[in-house]
Write an enzyme that holds these catalytic residues in place. Sequence first.
Site, PDB file in Angstrom:
ATOM      1  CE  LYS A   1     -15.101  -4.141  11.028  1.00 14.92           C
ATOM      2  NZ  LYS A   1     -15.409  -2.950  11.742  1.00 14.92           N
TER       3      LYS A   1
ATOM      4  CD  GLU B   1     -14.913   9.485   9.037  1.00 12.20           C
ATOM      5  OE1 GLU B   1     -14.413  10.210   9.630  1.00 12.20           O
ATOM      6  OE2 GLU B   1     -15.968   9.755   8.415  1.00 12.20           O
ATOM      7  CG  PHE B   2     -20.576   8.597  11.624  1.00 11.98           C
ATOM      8  CD1 PHE B   2     -21.340   7.773  12.236  1.00 11.98           C
ATOM      9  CD2 PHE B   2     -20.094   9.867  12.342  1.00 11.98           C
ATOM     10  CE1 PHE B   2     -21.329   7.505  13.548  1.00 11.98           C
ATOM     11  CE2 PHE B   2     -20.264   9.695  13.663  1.00 11.98           C
ATOM     12  CZ  PHE B   2     -20.974   8.558  14.393  1.00 11.98           C
ATOM     13  CG  LEU B   3     -15.682   7.205   5.569  1.00 12.29           C
ATOM     14  CD1 LEU B   3     -15.714   6.031   4.881  1.00 12.29           C
ATOM     15  CD2 LEU B   3     -14.137   7.900   5.606  1.00 12.29           C
TER      16      LEU B   3
ATOM     17  CE  LYS C   1      -4.441  -1.088   1.974  1.00 16.73           C
ATOM     18  NZ  LYS C   1      -5.225  -1.442   2.935  1.00 16.73           N
TER      19      LYS C   1
ATOM     20  CB  CYS D   1     -19.444  -1.021   8.345  1.00 14.15           C
ATOM     21  SG  CYS D   1     -17.849  -0.180   8.001  1.00 14.15           S
TER      22      CYS D   1
ATOM     23  NE  ARG E   1     -12.727  -4.212   3.169  1.00 13.04           N
ATOM     24  CZ  ARG E   1     -12.366  -3.350   4.168  1.00 13.04           C
ATOM     25  NH1 ARG E   1     -11.575  -3.183   4.935  1.00 13.04           N
ATOM     26  NH2 ARG E   1     -12.764  -1.807   3.871  1.00 13.04           N
TER      27      ARG E   1
ATOM     28  CE  LYS F   1     -19.019   3.406  12.233  1.00 14.92           C
ATOM     29  NZ  LYS F   1     -19.421   3.877  10.802  1.00 14.92           N
TER      30      LYS F   1
END
Length: 419
Positions: free
Chosen positions: A274, A155-157, A36, A271, A336, A208
Amino acid sequence: MTDIAVIGLGFVGLTTALGLSEKGYRVYGYDADPEKMSCYRNGIVPFHEPGLKPALNRHINQRFILADCLEDAVRPAQIIFYCVGTPRSADGSVDLSYILEATGQMLRAIDRTDFRVLTYKSTIPPGTVRDTITPFVEKLGYRVGCDVGVASNPEFLAEGRAWDDFLNPDRIVIGADDERSTHLLKEVYARFGAPVHTVSPTTAEFIKYLSNTLLATLISFANEMAMLADQVGDVEIARAFKILHQDKRWSGAPASMTSYVYPGCGFGGYCLPKDTEAMYMQGKAKGFEAQGLRHVLQVNERVKDFVVEKVAAETPASHTIGVLGLAFKPNSDDVRDTPTRAIIQRLLDRGYSKIIAYDPLANDVFDRAYHLPITYAGSLREIAQAADVFILLTAWDEFKRNRDLFAGKKLYDFRYCLS
Ligand SMILES: NC(=O)c1ccc[n+]([C@@H]2O[C@H](COP(=O)([O-])OP(=O)(O)OC[C@H]3O[C@@H](n4cnc5c(N)ncnc54)[C@H](O)[C@@H]3O)[C@@H](O)[C@H]2O)c1
């Protein structure tokens, strides 16, 4: 001015680092994955996320500095954002090992005299800062609130629009127990012009999960009602849901929200599955079984069986099945926890050995991730000619625009997007 470090440069971390650079901060970034890092050094973003590549090329070596090691990233920084993965453990709870490893490595690298805020953007179960991270930090000899601050900043993106979501957030949640950390983080976010809510770390972590479990619940509700309607028969399922959305009490809700109250073949991605499972497991560990969440998860498995049963009831095993879509949602190459993987696996288990798949972006990443014994088509035209029966599993616009290619062929629209 405050310098910032971002540890973990995946979907969330790279977006965070570049977003903060865009807002004028100097940001040091580090990811443990050398591949990466090498991509970023060469101006390449190795996953699909609109807006990130131009931002990377705008800021790299200017306001976004890639560090050679974690220590180099954190030393100059006053605020350290942790954006490392928090994957599912074998029992469904959250694996915090990446979080603790990165935190320990950082604390061993810094000079104790400068106050820094360890800020957790990764999704961590309610109580993690209080019960796990704070004792861990203190065990390494730091006084939380004096030598270092520890904060949760979820984080809510959403993937596919991460850049815009990060730069224009609807709310910022800062969960810290000490005023210095809260003050420093509020200063950073002052440039975003969004409402900032300061709460306890555990409340921030909970907010969250509240958000993600609600979205998962909406999807499972829609999927269960669609399966029920299928049993009743003679229901125009897509129309029924679109008409539901016209209820005045929903009016003003953006399409991105009503899209969760719409049937499909299950929620996926990094998200919702899981995080819903983690919240359910946490309740159970505390002696409270959240039966609603258990049901949400069960429906998410059942809807994949529904897809397989429906196809198997009408398709001989000798037929070639064409799978349209592999990513967990359109405009993304993220595979994923994509429902497609389980559906293909269950079809293979049923003896369907001839499966060909096509996704506008995710063929290679799906193949690398799952190594399933299937073939891939290079184009929609190719798959349209190669299979007997088609199952649409991701609602890509390309499929909607080119539905003519499948005229006269058997196509199951499991995203209810063609009518
Ligand atoms: N993907 C989303 O849409 C989304 C949205 C909101 C929150 N989250 C949460 O944010 C976190 C990150 O998610 P993601 O999708 O960006 O994951 P990701 O897998 O894309 O990125 C995580 C990165 O952390 C790196 N990493 C792991 N250990 C490290 C270490 N010790 N030092 C440096 N780097 C390390 C990995 O190499 C990887 O690149 C998770 O907790 C996730 O639940 C994700």
